[in-house]
Design a protein around this motif. Sequence first.
Motif, short mmCIF file in Angstrom:
data_model
loop_
_atom_site.label_atom_id
_atom_site.label_comp_id
_atom_site.label_asym_id
_atom_site.label_seq_id
_atom_site.Cartn_x
_atom_site.Cartn_y
_atom_site.Cartn_z
N HIS A 204 0.82 -1.21 0.00
CA HIS A 204 0.00 0.00 0.00
C HIS A 204 0.86 1.27 0.00
O HIS A 204 0.50 2.26 -0.65
N LEU A 205 1.98 1.25 0.71
CA LEU A 205 2.89 2.40 0.67
C LEU A 205 3.39 2.62 -0.75
O LEU A 205 3.44 3.76 -1.23
N THR A 206 3.76 1.55 -1.42
CA THR A 206 4.24 1.64 -2.80
C THR A 206 3.16 2.17 -3.73
O THR A 206 3.40 3.10 -4.50
N MET A 207 1.98 1.59 -3.65
CA MET A 207 0.88 2.00 -4.53
C MET A 207 0.43 3.43 -4.25
O MET A 207 -0.08 4.11 -5.15
N ALA A 208 0.63 3.90 -3.02
CA ALA A 208 0.25 5.26 -2.65
C ALA A 208 1.33 6.28 -3.04
O ALA A 208 1.11 7.48 -2.92
N GLY A 209 2.48 5.78 -3.47
CA GLY A 209 3.59 6.69 -3.76
C GLY A 209 4.21 7.27 -2.50
O GLY A 209 4.82 8.33 -2.52
N MET A 210 4.06 6.56 -1.39
CA MET A 210 4.55 7.04 -0.09
C MET A 210 5.85 6.33 0.29
O MET A 210 6.09 6.00 1.45
N THR A 211 6.71 6.10 -0.69
CA THR A 211 7.93 5.32 -0.43
C THR A 211 8.87 6.02 0.54
O THR A 211 9.69 5.35 1.16
N GLN A 212 8.76 7.32 0.70
CA GLN A 212 9.61 8.03 1.66
C GLN A 212 9.30 7.61 3.09
O GLN A 212 10.11 7.82 3.99
N GLN A 213 8.15 6.97 3.32
CA GLN A 213 7.75 6.52 4.65
C GLN A 213 8.42 5.20 5.04
O GLN A 213 8.44 4.84 6.22
N PHE A 214 8.94 4.45 4.06
CA PHE A 214 9.51 3.13 4.36
C PHE A 214 10.55 3.16 5.47
O PHE A 214 10.42 2.39 6.43
N PRO A 215 11.60 3.98 5.39
CA PRO A 215 12.60 3.93 6.47
C PRO A 215 12.02 4.30 7.83
O PRO A 215 12.34 3.65 8.83
N GLU A 216 11.17 5.30 7.86
CA GLU A 216 10.59 5.75 9.12
C GLU A 216 9.78 4.64 9.79
O GLU A 216 9.84 4.46 11.00
N ILE A 217 9.07 3.87 9.00
CA ILE A 217 8.23 2.80 9.54
C ILE A 217 9.03 1.52 9.76
O ILE A 217 9.04 0.97 10.86
N TYR A 218 9.71 1.05 8.72
CA TYR A 218 10.37 -0.25 8.78
C TYR A 218 11.63 -0.28 9.62
O TYR A 218 12.14 -1.36 9.93
N LEU A 219 12.15 0.87 10.02
CA LEU A 219 13.30 0.91 10.93
C LEU A 219 12.89 1.31 12.34
O LEU A 219 13.73 1.43 13.22
N ASP A 220 11.62 1.51 12.54
CA ASP A 220 11.09 1.85 13.86
C ASP A 220 11.04 0.57 14.71
O ASP A 220 10.39 -0.41 14.33
N LEU A 221 11.74 0.57 15.84
CA LEU A 221 11.81 -0.65 16.66
C LEU A 221 10.45 -1.08 17.19
O LEU A 221 10.19 -2.28 17.31
N GLY A 222 9.58 -0.14 17.48
CA GLY A 222 8.23 -0.49 17.90
C GLY A 222 7.47 -1.22 16.80
O GLY A 222 6.79 -2.21 17.06
N TYR A 223 7.62 -0.74 15.57
CA TYR A 223 6.98 -1.41 14.44
C TYR A 223 7.56 -2.81 14.23
O TYR A 223 6.82 -3.77 14.00
N ILE A 224 8.88 -2.91 14.31
CA ILE A 224 9.53 -4.21 14.14
C ILE A 224 8.99 -5.20 15.17
O ILE A 224 8.63 -6.33 14.83
N GLU A 225 8.91 -4.78 16.42
CA GLU A 225 8.41 -5.65 17.47
C GLU A 225 6.95 -6.06 17.22
O GLU A 225 6.60 -7.24 17.30
N ALA A 226 6.11 -5.07 16.89
CA ALA A 226 4.69 -5.36 16.64
C ALA A 226 4.53 -6.29 15.44
O ALA A 226 3.72 -7.22 15.47
N ASN A 227 5.30 -6.05 14.40
CA ASN A 227 5.23 -6.88 13.20
C ASN A 227 5.66 -8.32 13.51
O ASN A 227 5.00 -9.27 13.11
N LEU A 228 6.76 -8.45 14.23
CA LEU A 228 7.24 -9.79 14.58
C LEU A 228 6.23 -10.56 15.43
O LEU A 228 6.01 -11.75 15.23
N LYS A 229 5.62 -9.86 16.39
CA LYS A 229 4.60 -10.51 17.23
C LYS A 229 3.39 -10.92 16.40
O LYS A 229 2.77 -11.95 16.67
N ALA A 230 3.05 -10.11 15.41
CA ALA A 230 1.85 -10.37 14.61
C ALA A 230 2.07 -11.44 13.55
O ALA A 230 1.20 -12.29 13.34
N THR A 231 3.22 -11.41 12.90
CA THR A 231 3.40 -12.28 11.72
C THR A 231 4.59 -13.22 11.81
O THR A 231 4.74 -14.09 10.96
N GLY A 232 5.46 -13.01 12.79
CA GLY A 232 6.69 -13.79 12.83
C GLY A 232 7.72 -13.16 11.90
O GLY A 232 7.44 -12.17 11.23
N PRO A 233 8.90 -13.75 11.82
CA PRO A 233 9.99 -13.12 11.08
C PRO A 233 9.90 -13.22 9.56
O PRO A 233 10.47 -12.40 8.86
#
Length: 104
Positions: free
Chosen positions: A37-66
């Motif tokens: 959805h970030l890609t399709m929205a043209g919001m690629t500048q958000q990727f580092p902010e979200i995907y390098l956020d430790l809170g997001y990493i933790e939540a993602n790992l808990k939700a989906t695994g590695p």
Amino acid sequence: KERILHENFVSEYLRRVNYRYGDLQNDGYIFSHLGYHLTMAGMTQQFPEIYLDLGYIEANLKATGPVDLLSDYRKYSDQIWGRVDNMKMLYLTLKSFVELLVLK
């Protein structure tokens, strides 16, 4: 038109948690499809902010695994890491960390 729909979709998710990415709820969808959805929205500048956020990493790992997170790191590596060498080192460190969690 489609880009705007994706942008509104992502913005609504992020607004709900006041842009605290680690507070995203596991609804069985967003963690597996956010990159798309970030890609399709043209919001690629958000990727580092979200995907390098430790809170997001933790939540993602808990939700989906590695597997999903590592897949996104590979699939969207240019958007997340760019072409900067020190970001690649951070990626390798995070990747090793996530893989280590799998072994436990």
